[in-house]
Design an enzyme around this catalytic site. Structure first.
Site, PDB file in Angstrom:
ATOM      1  CG  HIS A   1      -0.492  -1.516   6.479  1.00 17.42           C
ATOM      2  ND1 HIS A   1      -1.047  -0.378   7.450  1.00 17.42           N
ATOM      3  CD2 HIS A   1       1.122  -1.608   7.920  1.00 17.42           C
ATOM      4  CE1 HIS A   1      -0.693   0.552   7.988  1.00 17.42           C
ATOM      5  NE2 HIS A   1       0.165  -0.410   8.211  1.00 17.42           N
TER       6      HIS A   1
ATOM      7  CG  ASP B 286      -1.484  -1.520   1.513  1.00 16.98           C
ATOM      8  OD1 ASP B 286      -3.176  -1.622   0.918  1.00 16.98           O
ATOM      9  OD2 ASP B 286      -0.734  -2.110   1.899  1.00 16.98           O
TER      10      ASP B 286
END
Length: 719
Positions: free
Chosen positions: A524, A480
């Protein structure tokens, strides 16, 4: 309560020149700087004329008024010193090119303008006009220019985008032991961009030979600096990072020259960097020939005040007083500068008999068939490398995937001293947060650059370093976080080679760890590779076995194109045989047949390979499974994919990641184009949900595809 003022120990000054400074300069140099001021001014006036005539497609950001800073700054740099700039960089680029073309001892009072300098003027004009003879084949135009042989490594029209690149140039010089200086030119508006401050901090942290040259012209388009920041003493931004800083009069050629000389002396003493603020003024609006007052954001009195300080008009009296140039000598300079500019324009533009307006000369526009050339290289650099697919007859040892990552990195750093590792927390924790850099810090501490949390800054630094001789490996802690670095990943690395005409490499590898099933939540857990696939300059790898990881990473680190390597945390503890001799590659664009079959073809990669094998076993469907390994659309193994589909007549795409960031839609489009006549059923897709993964275990699992969903997809396809 007692309040004590805090004083900085960082050198922080305002510089002013005196009469003795002028007398100390070589008269020939003074005359040459006057010639450069005039040439840059007349060049940009001609550009605005051409723009008004409709002969320039796109904007023309003139630097009229700011030439003194460029001429003064570039007078201190050699051809091997490197610069970049922003959307307003004509003056800096021309000064750099003119200096590169000027022979030692050149005196414009007696010598003719060098032929190479004339050629630079014409090619720069051609580039701004979008013509084939421009430095970048007309692709860059006014805002993007690269002339590497003259030290112009590549400007950027994204505010702040160029500044980390210059830090990368300095990093390469430091690692490779070169005694050069790199300069990032930018404006007051750019100073407010986050990646600019990230870059200044990185350069200070690593003591890199970089000059951050701020042209404070007081306006970001129409927004005054007082509306951009409460602290308008902009040299504070250098001092607050411990960077020696100096403010000077940017309308005064010699003041800027002295500031740059001071900067070079500081770099020689401390290693760098230095922050220079040159206070100046652009006479015109952001783009085009109009005044700011005509748009209402500044008044005529302010413009007249700064016009009185125009370096083109204030320098001649100084030179006459010093006996360097009298009025007649200045007139001769003016006449020959105008001739150089007009000759350049006449080579590009004509007014045919009977026409009432100038037009481009025939044959100067680039050929449209070349539009896709230069996106990336031809991989000729990998020819001759030993290819090694998994083979039971080759001596191998069981190896965990995570250990294969570390082993491949260490092996390549032993092989190639140009490879550096850049990223967060890579120097501690026994090989970074995941252990994937184990042993590197211990063996190559001088080539490990553990960074602050600033993905955009350090990724841009890596791009600059790759352009100047290093082969950076950028460690992105979670996939990410590539979005945090999106400007550098996509506007920078993804477009760079094509934008500047191609013909040069960007040997850079980004390693992105993806952890979709680890419960880290929505920010994440993503696989970002689908975003990178939208930018064809990137090659994208996603190996599923330790053997393939080593071979693909070896290829990536020998490749001249930027490569995204996806490292799936779900595979880290899996094991497989890896040859004892690690010196082999898996070629780009070569899929692996995991299982042969006749009922259908399944295209998959990464952690979904084993999930797909489990689904095939559970359903009993005789599916052929291809582990794609290379995911960028141009680099996929289309011969193998087409051959398989022509045998099975059905295809399923199996991906673990979310629907929105999956590759499948792009692949479906390509398969339809290539294989429509062989398809007996609609192309099937298995992917995650439309939602990103979240923390809750059942919701996390529901967001991702798995063996059960692949099995369902197989049954649906066969029905």
């Amino acid at each position: 309560m007692k309040l004590s003022p805090i004083a900085t120990e960082t050198p922080w000054f305002r510089l002013e020149v005196e009469e003795a400074d002028w007398a100390a300069e070589d008269p020939a140099d003074l005359a040459r700087w006057m010639e450069q001021l005039l040439l840059i001014r007349r060049f940009e006036e001609k550009i605005l004329d051409l723009h008004g005539a409709g002969l320039i497609h796109g904007p023309a950001h003139a630097s009229i008024g700011q030439e003194g800073g460029a001429v003064g700054a570039l007078s201190v740099l050699g051809t091997q010193d490197k610069i970049n700039g922003t959307h307003r960089a004509h003056h800096q680029i021309l000064a750099k090119l003119l200096n590169a073309a000027t022979p030692e001892g050149y005196d414009p009072r007696r010598d003719e303008v060098p032929g190479e300098a004339r050629a630079h003027v014409q090619r720069t004009m051609a580039e701004i006009m979008g013509l084939a003879q421009g430095y970048n084949g007309g692709r860059g135009g006014s805002m993007h220019m690269r002339i590497a042989e003259a030290g112009v490594v590549g400007s950027s029209a994204i505010i702040g985008g160029n500044v980390p690149h210059a830090v990368g140039y300095g990093l390469a010089d430091k690692v490779l032991g070169r005694d050069h200086v790199s300069v990032a030119f930018f404006g007051d508006g750019t100073l407010m961009a986050g990646q600019t401050l990230e870059a200044i901090n990185l350069a200070a942290l690593y003591r890199l030979p970089v000059v951050f040259f701020l042209e404070n012209n007081f306006y970001a388009v129409s927004t005054h600096v007082g509306e951009q920041t409460r602290e308008t003493r902009l040299t504070t931004r250098g001092a607050m990072f411990g960077v020696p800083s100096i403010e000077c009069d940017g309308m005064d050629v010699l003041a800027v020259r002295r500031a740059m000389q001071w900067a070079r002396a500081q770099i020689a003493e401390t290693g760098g960097p230095v922050f220079v603020e040159a206070i100046c003024y652009r006479f015109l609006h952001q783009s085009g020939p109009m005044l700011g007052s005509q748009f209402g954001y500044r008044d005529k009195a302010e413009e007249e005040f700064w016009r009185a300080r125009d370096p083109v008009t204030t320098l001649p009296p100084v030179l006459e007083r010093l006996g360097v140039l009298d009025a007649a000598g200045l007139a001769r300079l003016e006449a020959r500068v105008r001739a150089v500019v007009e000759q350049a324009a006449e080579a590009l533009v004509e007014t045919p008999p009977g026409a009432n307006a100038p037009q481009l000369r025939p044959g100067l526009l680039p050929d449209v068939v070349d539009i896709e050339q230069g996106i990336r290289g031809d991989l000729s650099e990998l020819r001759g490398a030993r290819v090694q697919e998994a083979d039971a007859s080759v001596p191998a040892q069981p190896t965990k995937y995570i250990d294969a990552i570390a082993a491949a990195l260490l092996h390549n750093m032993e092989r190639d001293p140009r490879i550096v590792l850049i990223g967060e927390d890579i120097h501690r924790l026994r090989g970074g947060v995941s252990g994937s850099a184990r042993g590197v810090m211990e063996k190559f501490p001088e080539r490990v650059f553990a960074t602050p949390i600033c993905e955009n800054g350090f990724t841009g630094m890596a791009l600059g370093a790759a352009l100047c001789g290093l082969r950076p490996v950028v460690d992105i802690m979670f996939g990410d976080f590539t979005i945090v670095a999106a400007d550098q990943m996509f506007n920078g690395i993804g477009k760079f080679a094509h934008m500047f005409g191609g013909g040069f490499g960007i040997p850079l590898v980004v390693r992105a760890r993806v952890s979709p099933a680890a419960g880290y939540g929505s920010q994440h857990s993503m696989d970002p590779s689908g975003l990178f696939a939208a930018y064809p300059g990137w090659r994208i790898l996603h190996p599923s076995t330790p053997h393939d990881y080593v071979g693909l990473m070896n290829a990536a680190l020998a490749c001249e194109d930027p490569v995204l390597m996806i490292e799936h945390q779900g595979l880290f503890q899996t094991s497989g045989p890896v040859p004892q001799d690690l010196d082999y590659i898996i070629p780009f664009g070569k899929a692996r047949t995991v299982r042969s079959g006749t009922a259908c073809t399944v295209l998959t990669y990464g952690a979904m390979v084993t999930e797909t094998e489990a689904a095939v076993a559970a359903t009993g469907i005789d599916a052929e499974i291809l582990d794609l390994r290379c995911l960028d659309i141009e680099g996929m193994d289309w011969p193998a994919i087409e051959a398989s589909i022509k045998r099975t007549n059905r295809v399923l795409i199996a991906e673990q990641t979310a629907h929105g960031t999956a590759h499948g839609a792009r692949w479906v489009d390509e398969i339809q184009r290539r294989c429509f006549d062989w398809l007996d059923a609609e192309i099937g897709r298995v992917h995650g949900s439309r939602a990103a993964p979240v923390v809750s275990r059942p919701l996390n699992a529901a967001a991702l595809a798995d063996a059960a969903k692949v099995a369902e997809g197989l049954r649906r396809l066969m029905r």
